[in-house]
Write a protein that holds these residues in place. Sequence first.
Motif, PDB file in Angstrom:
ATOM      1  N   ARG A  20      63.310  23.625 -17.996  1.00  0.00           N
ATOM      2  CA  ARG A  20      62.285  24.612 -18.506  1.00  0.00           C
ATOM      3  C   ARG A  20      61.209  23.835 -19.680  1.00  0.00           C
ATOM      4  NH1 ARG A  20      62.814  30.827 -19.926  1.00  0.00           N
ATOM      5  NH2 ARG A  20      60.805  31.215 -20.514  1.00  0.00           N
ATOM      6  N   LEU A  22      57.669  24.566 -21.911  1.00  0.00           N
ATOM      7  CA  LEU A  22      56.632  25.561 -22.250  1.00  0.00           C
ATOM      8  C   LEU A  22      55.391  24.776 -22.917  1.00  0.00           C
ATOM      9  CD1 LEU A  22      55.875  28.392 -23.216  1.00  0.00           C
ATOM     10  CD2 LEU A  22      56.753  27.868 -25.452  1.00  0.00           C
ATOM     11  N   THR A  24      51.783  24.969 -24.438  1.00  0.00           N
ATOM     12  CA  THR A  24      50.678  25.753 -25.000  1.00  0.00           C
ATOM     13  C   THR A  24      49.544  25.148 -25.399  1.00  0.00           C
ATOM     14  OG1 THR A  24      51.476  24.710 -27.449  1.00  0.00           O
ATOM     15  CG2 THR A  24      52.760  26.641 -26.696  1.00  0.00           C
TER      16      THR A  24
END
Length: 155
Positions: A20, A22, A24
Amino acid sequence: LWSKTRMIHQVIRNGLTFRRVLVTARDVSQPLVLMCTANIILLSIWTAISPLHLDIAVTNVDMFGRPVETYGFCNWGDALPFSIALGAMNFVVLCYSLLVAWSSREISTELSESEYIFKAMIVFVLACFIGLPVLIMAREIPAAYYYVSTGIIFT
């Protein structure tokens, strides 16, 4: 383009290993801010050490030796080290961007436009490879120099 393609490539690469990730807005904008800052610093140092000055060249004189026709042009003085450093830095980033876009070319179009980004960067590289020799040859003709440099800048 480099930041966006890099982030899409990172997401897909980590997705292949089922990790996973992330991403931003800061992750995307950080390389852009870094490159802009590096360019601004280098251009500021260039301006401080070797400022731009106006040179006027006489192209035609009358029979008494008075100038009849002149043209002015901006001269950087000792610009070669700075232009090489600036060009090399941006060329390395462009090559890395082309590499990432090329390696991301098989990502589905819903996620990435790397094919189109790659084509846009290739057009820019071709414009520079064609435009720079013409720019060097047209350096004595102000109208041609202006036209070619404007074409390279807005490509």
